[in-house]
Design a protein around this motif. Structure first.
Motif, PDB file in Angstrom:
ATOM      1  N   LEU A 230       0.836  -1.207   0.000  1.00 39.02           N
ATOM      2  CA  LEU A 230       0.000   0.000   0.000  1.00 39.02           C
ATOM      3  C   LEU A 230       0.870   1.257   0.000  1.00 39.02           C
ATOM      4  O   LEU A 230       2.014   1.228   0.460  1.00 39.02           O
ATOM      5  N   PRO A 231       0.336   2.366  -0.503  1.00 39.56           N
ATOM      6  CA  PRO A 231       1.121   3.613  -0.534  1.00 39.56           C
ATOM      7  C   PRO A 231       1.526   4.047   0.874  1.00 39.56           C
ATOM      8  O   PRO A 231       0.844   3.751   1.858  1.00 39.56           O
ATOM      9  N   LYS A 232       2.616   4.764   0.952  1.00 40.79           N
ATOM     10  CA  LYS A 232       3.073   5.261   2.247  1.00 40.79           C
ATOM     11  C   LYS A 232       2.030   6.177   2.872  1.00 40.79           C
ATOM     12  O   LYS A 232       1.321   6.898   2.176  1.00 40.79           O
ATOM     13  N   ALA A 233       1.941   6.126   4.195  1.00 45.26           N
ATOM     14  CA  ALA A 233       0.990   6.969   4.927  1.00 45.26           C
ATOM     15  C   ALA A 233       1.570   7.233   6.310  1.00 45.26           C
ATOM     16  O   ALA A 233       2.282   6.392   6.866  1.00 45.26           O
ATOM     17  N   PRO A 234       1.290   8.395   6.873  1.00 44.09           N
ATOM     18  CA  PRO A 234       1.815   8.699   8.208  1.00 44.09           C
ATOM     19  C   PRO A 234       1.053   7.949   9.301  1.00 44.09           C
ATOM     20  O   PRO A 234      -0.138   7.648   9.154  1.00 44.09           O
ATOM     21  N   VAL A 235       1.756   7.649  10.371  1.00 48.64           N
ATOM     22  CA  VAL A 235       1.124   7.072  11.555  1.00 48.64           C
ATOM     23  C   VAL A 235       0.577   8.211  12.405  1.00 48.64           C
ATOM     24  O   VAL A 235       1.303   9.158  12.723  1.00 48.64           O
ATOM     25  N   VAL A 236      -0.698   8.138  12.744  1.00 54.26           N
ATOM     26  CA  VAL A 236      -1.357   9.179  13.533  1.00 54.26           C
ATOM     27  C   VAL A 236      -1.672   8.631  14.924  1.00 54.26           C
ATOM     28  O   VAL A 236      -2.295   7.577  15.057  1.00 54.26           O
ATOM     29  N   THR A 237      -1.229   9.331  15.934  1.00 51.08           N
ATOM     30  CA  THR A 237      -1.467   8.890  17.304  1.00 51.08           C
ATOM     31  C   THR A 237      -2.915   9.141  17.712  1.00 51.08           C
ATOM     32  O   THR A 237      -3.401  10.280  17.654  1.00 51.08           O
ATOM     33  N   VAL A 238      -3.593   8.098  18.100  1.00 53.73           N
ATOM     34  CA  VAL A 238      -4.971   8.197  18.574  1.00 53.73           C
ATOM     35  C   VAL A 238      -4.925   8.563  20.060  1.00 53.73           C
ATOM     36  O   VAL A 238      -4.139   7.973  20.820  1.00 53.73           O
ATOM     37  N   PRO A 239      -5.723   9.535  20.514  1.00 51.16           N
ATOM     38  CA  PRO A 239      -5.701   9.910  21.934  1.00 51.16           C
ATOM     39  C   PRO A 239      -5.957   8.711  22.838  1.00 51.16           C
ATOM     40  O   PRO A 239      -6.736   7.808  22.502  1.00 51.16           O
ATOM     41  N   ALA A 240      -5.299   8.713  23.987  1.00 50.17           N
ATOM     42  CA  ALA A 240      -5.411   7.591  24.921  1.00 50.17           C
ATOM     43  C   ALA A 240      -6.854   7.346  25.346  1.00 50.17           C
ATOM     44  O   ALA A 240      -7.268   6.202  25.545  1.00 50.17           O
ATOM     45  N   ILE A 241      -7.635   8.420  25.464  1.00 51.53           N
ATOM     46  CA  ILE A 241      -9.019   8.253  25.902  1.00 51.53           C
ATOM     47  C   ILE A 241      -9.824   7.433  24.889  1.00 51.53           C
ATOM     48  O   ILE A 241     -10.716   6.674  25.254  1.00 51.53           O
ATOM     49  N   VAL A 242      -9.480   7.582  23.611  1.00 48.52           N
ATOM     50  CA  VAL A 242     -10.151   6.784  22.583  1.00 48.52           C
ATOM     51  C   VAL A 242      -9.808   5.308  22.756  1.00 48.52           C
ATOM     52  O   VAL A 242     -10.656   4.428  22.631  1.00 48.52           O
ATOM     53  N   GLY A 243      -8.535   5.042  23.061  1.00 44.46           N
ATOM     54  CA  GLY A 243      -8.123   3.664  23.300  1.00 44.46           C
ATOM     55  C   GLY A 243      -8.831   3.067  24.498  1.00 44.46           C
ATOM     56  O   GLY A 243      -9.269   1.911  24.458  1.00 44.46           O
ATOM     57  N   ARG A 244      -8.968   3.863  25.568  1.00 48.72           N
ATOM     58  CA  ARG A 244      -9.655   3.357  26.761  1.00 48.72           C
ATOM     59  C   ARG A 244     -11.131   3.112  26.478  1.00 48.72           C
ATOM     60  O   ARG A 244     -11.713   2.129  26.964  1.00 48.72           O
ATOM     61  N   LEU A 245     -11.734   4.003  25.698  1.00 49.73           N
ATOM     62  CA  LEU A 245     -13.139   3.819  25.346  1.00 49.73           C
ATOM     63  C   LEU A 245     -13.322   2.551  24.505  1.00 49.73           C
ATOM     64  O   LEU A 245     -14.228   1.749  24.753  1.00 49.73           O
ATOM     65  N   ALA A 246     -12.430   2.369  23.532  1.00 49.05           N
ATOM     66  CA  ALA A 246     -12.512   1.180  22.680  1.00 49.05           C
ATOM     67  C   ALA A 246     -12.320  -0.083  23.495  1.00 49.05           C
ATOM     68  O   ALA A 246     -13.032  -1.092  23.296  1.00 49.05           O
TER      69      ALA A 246
END
Length: 431
Positions: A230-246
Motif C-alpha cells: 500500500l502507498p506510504k501513509a503517516p502514523v497518527v497517534t490516537v488519543p489515549a481516551i479513545v483507546g480506553r473507550l474502545a
C-alpha cells in the motif's frame, strides 16, 4: 515420538503441529472446538477437551496414554464466559504436571509469553508466570519458551488488528505508537519447539524468542503497510481516551463471548511494551530469531491479504447493523401492531390471527437480533435470520402475490439483507 500439543489449532499451535509432523512425530492435538481442526489436519489425532475443566491429575491421566512429550501452546488473553485465566494458565498446568509425573511423561515444553511476571498487575502475565513456576519447580525435563509478538501467515486477534490498522486509508491510526515491540516469526517458535522435543536444547531453560532489535509500534505498522503493498501513509497517534473507550466497549463484548484484540488486557500488554532478550537463542543457534522484515518477506502478501486487512474492521459493523435492523423491526412491530395487523386482516386473515402473526414475527425479530450479539448464539441467529426471511417471502407470496409486480417489491428489499447475513456467516469463521 507421540507428542500431545495443547491448543493445537491456535496461531502458534498450528505451526508447531506442522513442524512436528515434518519431523516425523505422531501428533495428538487437544482443544475445545476441534471440528474444523480435524478436517484441516486429518493426520493429527484430535482430543476434544477444555483445559479449564482439567483441574486434577485424574482428569489428565486418561489423555496421556502413550504420550511421551507434551507441548503446551494453549492460553487465553482475558477472563470471559469461556476463558478463566487462572484455570487455564495455572491450575490446569499444575494438574497436568502432576499427571505427567504419575504416568511417566517426563518431557514438557511450555510456550509462555514475554512479560510473564509473578508481580504483574495483569492477570494474563501473572497467571502465565504462575504456570511457568509450576513447570520450573517440577521433576520433568522442561523448557519454557517466551515468544514476543508472533507473526504468522495466519492472522487473528492482535496480528489481524495490526494488518487492519496498517491498511487504513490515508493515515495509520494507533494508540501507544512509541511502545517498543520485538516480533518473532512463528517458524522460529516452531523451530524452538522442534529442538526441545528432539532433545536438542539443554533442559531447564527459559528462553525469550524475540528479534534482536526492538522498534516502536509505529514502525511495525509501517512495515506491515509496506508488506501489503500500500502507498506510504503517516502514523497518527490516537488519543489515549479513545483507546480506553474502545477497550471498554471490547470488554463489554468480551462478556458476550467476542474475543476482541482491543480488550483492556491487550492494551495493558502493549502499554508495557513487548520486549525480551534474544541472547539465549542466539547462543544456542548462532543467530537471533529473524527480524520482522525477513519474517514478512518470507510470507509475501497477495490480494487476499489486502482484502482481509481492508475489510477486517467491518466485522463488528456488519454484526451491529444486522442486530439493529432486526431489533428495530421487532420493536416497530410491537409499537405498530394494530396497523400491521390491519394490513394482514385486509388480505383475508381474521383479526385475531393477524395480530398473533404480527406479535410472533416481532418476537422472532427481536430474538434473532439479540442472538447475533452473543458469540456462541451468533451462528444460530444468522441461520434463523435466513429462515425467517424466507418465511416472510413465502407468506407474502401467498397472502399478496401482487407484491411481486412492485418494482420495489420483496426481492429488492430482502436480497441485500440476505447478502449481509451471508457475509456475516462467512466472517464468523475468523477467530
Amino acid at each position: 515420538m507421540n507428542v500431545l500439543v495443547l491448543g493445537g489449532y491456535g496461531l502458534i499451535g498450528e505451526a508447531v503441529l506442522e513442524r512436528l509432523l515434518q519431523d516425523g512425530h505422531h501428533l495428538l492435538g487437544l482443544g475445545r472446538d476441534i471440528g474444523q481442526a480435524r478436517r484441516r489436519r486429518p493426520r493429527v489425532q484430535w482430543i476434544a477437551a477444555d483445559m479449564s475443566r482439567l483441574l486434577s491429575a485424574a482428569d489428565w491421566i486418561p489423555l496421556l496414554a502413550g504420550v511421551e512429550v507434551v507441548v503446551n501452546a494453549a492460553g487465553a488473553l482475558q477472563d470471559g464466559p469461556r476463558d478463566q485465566l487462572d484455570a487455564i494458565h495455572r491450575r490446569s498446568v499444575a494438574a497436568l504436571i502432576a499427571a505427567c509425573e504419575q504416568v511417566g511423561v517426563n518431557q514438557l515444553v511450555q510456550i509462555s509469553a514475554i512479560g510473564a511476571d509473578l508481580a504483574s498487575d495483569s492477570a494474563f502475565f501473572r497467571t502465565k508466570a504462575e504456570g511457568d513456576r509450576a513447570v520450573a519447580s517440577s521433576s520433568l525435563n522442561w523448557t519454557i519458551l517466551r515468544p514476543g509478538l508472533v507473526i504468522a501467515p495466519a492472522a487473528y486477534g492482535g496480528t489481524a488488528l495490526l494488518r487492519a490498522l496498517a491498511a487504513a486509508p490515508a493515515v495509520v491510526p494507533a494508540v501507544l505508537v512509541d511502545r517498543l515491540i520485538q516480533t518473532v516469526s512463528v517458524t522460529d517458535v516452531a523451530e524452538a519447539v522442534s529442538r526441545a522435543v528432539a532433545g536438542r536444547l539443554a533442559r531447564g531453560q527459559i528462553i525469550d524468542l524475540v528479534e534482536q532489535r526492538a522498534r516502536p509500534l509505529a514502525d511495525v505498522l509501517l512495515e506491515f503497510r509496506a508488506w501489503l503493498g500500500l502507498p506510504k501513509a503517516p502514523v497518527v497517534t490516537v488519543p489515549a481516551i479513545v483507546g480506553r473507550l474502545a477497550s471498554g466497549i471490547a470488554d463489554g463484548l468480551g462478556a458476550l463471548g467476542w474475543r476482541s484484540p482491543l480488550r483492556s488486557a491487550a492494551l495493558a500488554a502493549l502499554k508495557q511494551g513487548v520486549t525480551g532478550n534474544a541472547k539465549a537463542w542466539t547462543e544456542i543457534t548462532g543467530r537471533p530469531p529473524q527480524p520482522l522484515e525477513a519474517t514478512l518477506a518470507a510470507m509475501p502478501a497477495h490480494v487476499q491479504e489486502r482484502w482481509f486487512a481492508r475489510l477486517w474492521l467491518l466485522k463488528p459493523v456488519v454484526f451491529a447493523v444486522l442486530s439493529m435492523f432486526w431489533l428495530a423491526s421487532g420493536i416497530v412491530g410491537f409499537i405498530r401492531q394494530d396497523a400491521a395487523a390491519d394490513i394482514l386482516a385486509s388480505r383475508g386473515l381474521s383479526p385475531a390471527l393477524a395480530l398473533w402473526m404480527v406479535l410472533a414475527g416481532s418476537v422472532a425479530d427481536i430474538l434473532v437480533g439479540a442472538a447475533v450479539l452473543v458469540r456462541w448464539l451468533a451462528r444460530a441467529g444468522l441461520m434463523a435470520m435466513i429462515a425467517i426471511t424466507l418465511v416472510y417471502l413465502g407468506a407474502a407470496t401467498v397472502l399478496a402475490p401482487d407484491i411481486w409486480l412492485d418494482p420495489l417489491g420483496p426481492l429488492v428489499k430482502t436480497v441485500p439483507a440476505l447478502c449481509l447475513v451471508l457475509v456475516a456467516l462467512a466472517i464468523l469463521e475468523e477467530r
